[in-house]
Design a protein around this motif. Sequence first.
Motif, PDB file in Angstrom:
ATOM      1  N   ASP A 107       0.810  -1.219   0.000  1.00  0.00           N
ATOM      2  CA  ASP A 107       0.000   0.000   0.000  1.00  0.00           C
ATOM      3  C   ASP A 107       0.842   1.266   0.000  1.00  0.00           C
ATOM      4  OD1 ASP A 107       0.627  -1.009   2.740  1.00  0.00           O
ATOM      5  OD2 ASP A 107      -0.247   0.903   3.341  1.00  0.00           O
ATOM      6  N   LEU A 108       2.147   1.163   0.240  1.00  0.00           N
ATOM      7  CA  LEU A 108       3.019   2.340   0.326  1.00  0.00           C
ATOM      8  C   LEU A 108       3.513   2.822  -1.037  1.00  0.00           C
ATOM      9  CD1 LEU A 108       5.314   1.412   3.371  1.00  0.00           C
ATOM     10  CD2 LEU A 108       3.391   3.027   3.338  1.00  0.00           C
ATOM     11  N   GLY A 109       3.228   2.085  -2.087  1.00  0.00           N
ATOM     12  CA  GLY A 109       3.821   2.381  -3.387  1.00  0.00           C
ATOM     13  C   GLY A 109       3.632   3.801  -3.871  1.00  0.00           C
ATOM     14  N   GLU A 110       2.395   4.289  -3.877  1.00  0.00           N
ATOM     15  CA  GLU A 110       2.148   5.642  -4.377  1.00  0.00           C
ATOM     16  C   GLU A 110       2.910   6.674  -3.560  1.00  0.00           C
ATOM     17  OE1 GLU A 110      -1.450   8.881  -5.218  1.00  0.00           O
ATOM     18  OE2 GLU A 110      -1.942   6.862  -4.503  1.00  0.00           O
ATOM     19  N   SER A 111       2.897   6.545  -2.244  1.00  0.00           N
ATOM     20  CA  SER A 111       3.592   7.482  -1.376  1.00  0.00           C
ATOM     21  C   SER A 111       5.096   7.473  -1.633  1.00  0.00           C
ATOM     22  CB  SER A 111       3.312   7.140   0.089  1.00  0.00           C
ATOM     23  OG  SER A 111       4.127   7.890   0.957  1.00  0.00           O
ATOM     24  N   LEU A 112       5.677   6.284  -1.777  1.00  0.00           N
ATOM     25  CA  LEU A 112       7.121   6.178  -1.984  1.00  0.00           C
ATOM     26  C   LEU A 112       7.541   6.769  -3.324  1.00  0.00           C
ATOM     27  CD1 LEU A 112       7.828   2.594  -0.592  1.00  0.00           C
ATOM     28  CD2 LEU A 112       8.243   4.790   0.535  1.00  0.00           C
ATOM     29  N   PHE A 113       6.798   6.446  -4.385  1.00  0.00           N
ATOM     30  CA  PHE A 113       7.163   6.978  -5.694  1.00  0.00           C
ATOM     31  C   PHE A 113       6.909   8.490  -5.774  1.00  0.00           C
ATOM     32  CE2 PHE A 113       7.020   2.491  -7.000  1.00  0.00           C
ATOM     33  CZ  PHE A 113       8.212   2.426  -7.712  1.00  0.00           C
ATOM     34  N   THR A 114       5.919   8.967  -5.045  1.00  0.00           N
ATOM     35  CA  THR A 114       5.698  10.416  -5.000  1.00  0.00           C
ATOM     36  C   THR A 114       6.887  11.113  -4.346  1.00  0.00           C
ATOM     37  OG1 THR A 114       3.289  10.141  -4.909  1.00  0.00           O
ATOM     38  CG2 THR A 114       4.182  12.244  -4.170  1.00  0.00           C
ATOM     39  N   LYS A 115       7.383  10.553  -3.259  1.00  0.00           N
ATOM     40  CA  LYS A 115       8.574  11.114  -2.615  1.00  0.00           C
ATOM     41  C   LYS A 115       9.771  11.073  -3.561  1.00  0.00           C
ATOM     42  CE  LYS A 115       7.347   9.763   2.144  1.00  0.00           C
ATOM     43  NZ  LYS A 115       7.728   8.871   3.278  1.00  0.00           N
ATOM     44  N   LEU A 116       9.938   9.949  -4.242  1.00  0.00           N
ATOM     45  CA  LEU A 116      11.078   9.791  -5.143  1.00  0.00           C
ATOM     46  C   LEU A 116      11.075  10.864  -6.223  1.00  0.00           C
ATOM     47  CD1 LEU A 116      13.509   8.070  -6.143  1.00  0.00           C
ATOM     48  CD2 LEU A 116      11.859   6.778  -7.522  1.00  0.00           C
ATOM     49  N   TYR A 117       9.924  11.080  -6.851  1.00  0.00           N
ATOM     50  CA  TYR A 117       9.869  11.991  -7.994  1.00  0.00           C
ATOM     51  C   TYR A 117       9.754  13.464  -7.603  1.00  0.00           C
ATOM     52  CZ  TYR A 117       9.733   8.294 -11.474  1.00  0.00           C
ATOM     53  OH  TYR A 117      10.071   7.247 -12.289  1.00  0.00           O
ATOM     54  N   THR A 118       9.296  13.753  -6.405  1.00  0.00           N
ATOM     55  CA  THR A 118       9.163  15.154  -6.008  1.00  0.00           C
ATOM     56  C   THR A 118      10.371  15.679  -5.236  1.00  0.00           C
ATOM     57  OG1 THR A 118       7.930  14.512  -4.011  1.00  0.00           O
ATOM     58  CG2 THR A 118       6.649  15.088  -5.981  1.00  0.00           C
ATOM     59  N   LYS A 119      11.159  14.782  -4.639  1.00  0.00           N
ATOM     60  CA  LYS A 119      12.295  15.211  -3.822  1.00  0.00           C
ATOM     61  C   LYS A 119      13.648  15.008  -4.517  1.00  0.00           C
ATOM     62  CE  LYS A 119       9.978  14.527   0.619  1.00  0.00           C
ATOM     63  NZ  LYS A 119      10.071  13.923   1.968  1.00  0.00           N
ATOM     64  N   ASN A 120      13.608  14.479  -5.734  1.00  0.00           N
ATOM     65  CA  ASN A 120      14.843  14.243  -6.483  1.00  0.00           C
ATOM     66  C   ASN A 120      14.646  14.657  -7.937  1.00  0.00           C
ATOM     67  OD1 ASN A 120      16.434  12.437  -4.403  1.00  0.00           O
ATOM     68  ND2 ASN A 120      14.378  11.545  -4.512  1.00  0.00           N
ATOM     69  N   SER A 121      15.716  15.066  -8.583  1.00  0.00           N
ATOM     70  CA  SER A 121      15.623  15.386 -10.005  1.00  0.00           C
ATOM     71  C   SER A 121      15.515  14.089 -10.801  1.00  0.00           C
ATOM     72  CB  SER A 121      16.848  16.172 -10.468  1.00  0.00           C
ATOM     73  OG  SER A 121      17.994  15.337 -10.511  1.00  0.00           O
ATOM     74  N   ILE A 122      14.880  14.178 -11.953  1.00  0.00           N
ATOM     75  CA  ILE A 122      14.743  12.988 -12.789  1.00  0.00           C
ATOM     76  C   ILE A 122      16.116  12.511 -13.255  1.00  0.00           C
ATOM     77  CG2 ILE A 122      14.385  14.327 -14.916  1.00  0.00           C
ATOM     78  CD1 ILE A 122      12.714  10.949 -13.976  1.00  0.00           C
ATOM     79  N   GLN A 123      17.064  13.443 -13.431  1.00  0.00           N
ATOM     80  CA  GLN A 123      18.420  13.063 -13.830  1.00  0.00           C
ATOM     81  C   GLN A 123      19.096  12.214 -12.745  1.00  0.00           C
ATOM     82  OE1 GLN A 123      17.177  16.170 -14.022  1.00  0.00           O
ATOM     83  NE2 GLN A 123      17.086  16.534 -16.244  1.00  0.00           N
ATOM     84  N   ASP A 124      18.928  12.613 -11.476  1.00  0.00           N
ATOM     85  CA  ASP A 124      19.510  11.827 -10.372  1.00  0.00           C
ATOM     86  C   ASP A 124      18.842  10.458 -10.262  1.00  0.00           C
ATOM     87  OD1 ASP A 124      21.286  13.822  -9.768  1.00  0.00           O
ATOM     88  OD2 ASP A 124      20.167  14.594  -8.048  1.00  0.00           O
ATOM     89  N   ILE A 125      17.536  10.411 -10.499  1.00  0.00           N
ATOM     90  CA  ILE A 125      16.823   9.130 -10.458  1.00  0.00           C
ATOM     91  C   ILE A 125      17.356   8.198 -11.543  1.00  0.00           C
ATOM     92  CG2 ILE A 125      14.582   8.004 -10.773  1.00  0.00           C
ATOM     93  CD1 ILE A 125      13.317  10.584  -9.605  1.00  0.00           C
ATOM     94  N   PHE A 126      17.499   8.744 -12.751  1.00  0.00           N
ATOM     95  CA  PHE A 126      18.022   7.918 -13.847  1.00  0.00           C
ATOM     96  C   PHE A 126      19.427   7.407 -13.530  1.00  0.00           C
ATOM     97  CE2 PHE A 126      15.315  10.013 -17.453  1.00  0.00           C
ATOM     98  CZ  PHE A 126      14.220   9.265 -17.047  1.00  0.00           C
ATOM     99  N   ARG A 127      20.287   8.258 -13.006  1.00  0.00           N
ATOM    100  CA  ARG A 127      21.659   7.840 -12.717  1.00  0.00           C
ATOM    101  C   ARG A 127      21.687   6.800 -11.585  1.00  0.00           C
ATOM    102  NH1 ARG A 127      25.625  10.614 -11.164  1.00  0.00           N
ATOM    103  NH2 ARG A 127      24.499  12.206  -9.984  1.00  0.00           N
ATOM    104  N   PHE A 128      20.784   6.950 -10.625  1.00  0.00           N
ATOM    105  CA  PHE A 128      20.688   5.968  -9.547  1.00  0.00           C
ATOM    106  C   PHE A 128      20.246   4.610 -10.094  1.00  0.00           C
ATOM    107  CE2 PHE A 128      18.116   3.983  -6.091  1.00  0.00           C
ATOM    108  CZ  PHE A 128      19.141   3.761  -5.186  1.00  0.00           C
ATOM    109  N   LEU A 129      19.243   4.609 -10.952  1.00  0.00           N
ATOM    110  CA  LEU A 129      18.761   3.360 -11.536  1.00  0.00           C
ATOM    111  C   LEU A 129      19.783   2.764 -12.501  1.00  0.00           C
ATOM    112  CD1 LEU A 129      15.001   4.278 -12.132  1.00  0.00           C
ATOM    113  CD2 LEU A 129      15.952   2.830 -10.333  1.00  0.00           C
ATOM    114  N   ASP A 130      20.621   3.609 -13.087  1.00  0.00           N
ATOM    115  CA  ASP A 130      21.698   3.131 -13.958  1.00  0.00           C
ATOM    116  C   ASP A 130      22.942   2.717 -13.165  1.00  0.00           C
ATOM    117  OD1 ASP A 130      20.262   3.450 -16.285  1.00  0.00           O
ATOM    118  OD2 ASP A 130      21.072   5.437 -16.738  1.00  0.00           O
TER     119      ASP A 130
END
Length: 378
Positions: free
Chosen positions: A327-350
């Motif tokens: 049930d935490l999925g929406e909350s966690l992904f909202t935090k991920l995308y609102t508190k980090n730049s998409i560039q940092d997210i991509f580099r983290f996943l890479d």
Amino acid sequence: MTTPDYYYVIIGGGLAGLQLALRLHQDVFFKGKKIAIIEPSNKSINDKTWCFWEEGRGSWDHLITKKWKKGKFISSEITKDLDLDPYSYKMLRSLDFYEYAKEKLETSENIFFIKDKITKIDQVTRTAIGEASNYTATHFFDSRPPSNFEKDEKSSIIYQHFKGIKIKTEKAHFNPDVFTMMDYRIKHKDNTCFTYILPTAKNEALIEFTFFTPSLTDEKVYDDKIEQYIRSILKIDDYGELESEKGIIPMTDYPFHDQNSKYITKIGTAGGWVKASSGYSFKNTERKIDKLIDNIKSGLKLSANLMSKKYQFYDAIFLDVLEQRNDLGESLFTKLYTKNSIQDIFRFLDEETSFSEELKIMLSLYHAQFLKSFFRKI
């Protein structure tokens, strides 16, 4: 031992098998080595759509259907615009990839396509046993996951399962310059689920309803949710369905790499090449194959340094959180995308970030369940 039939046998002619075969074909180091690609199906339909991000031009740009520089993340409470520059988000139809790979490889004098299903590899005799025949080789690249990995009690598993339909409307309803990474406004129980939109024209888009859950669901659920999204969110009443696709991607910390041996290297999903925390595989596969080729040419163990223990541990914690508290999925992904730049997210996943950057991302996701999952996994 008698001379083997092939130098390499690649079991499976999907993404990993064909990417590997293309790299072997392109490198003069492997010139003259007989290679077999053994696959039971014809790979003659568009069975999936791959998407990936990368900077600038890439090896597959001549095959992509569409690319985007801008995206959106939408939750129940916020909409976040995503400016991807210098990255592009690229869409590639599997059939276009299959046809390109087969056209390139069939011209080779030392690469052979064989239609058969391999049931077992005998490592003593170095023989792949098929339903139609047997095949010997000096080494096997095997894309078949072990049959029992989903039942391993020590591993977490979340299924990314989805259905998508490509629709066409008479009027312009889409902005073809902006894709939707996740839209959480249509829900199903307490599951982590979202809608994903890839617009290819003002009146065409691929719309997928996707789950990240520990269990699967009936196909009717996908159909109902897609219909609900189109009617209530997009406000579209009349549309035609051009094609559909569905799939199940296991996101797991199961130690697939433990299945590697002197004569067998697991590849693709069977090698743990699907990014466990996101389900993305296309570029991850390309990176793993580059490393695999380097290992061969350097005389190293073929599977050396293919996996990062640090990022595997990060993925394992995240998967355990979603497995224990889906049930935490929406909350966690909202935090991920609102508190980090998409560039940092991509580099983290890479898997290209520094520890300080990783710590920032992990702190942005904080919930007490992460501590529980940390201790469960450690």
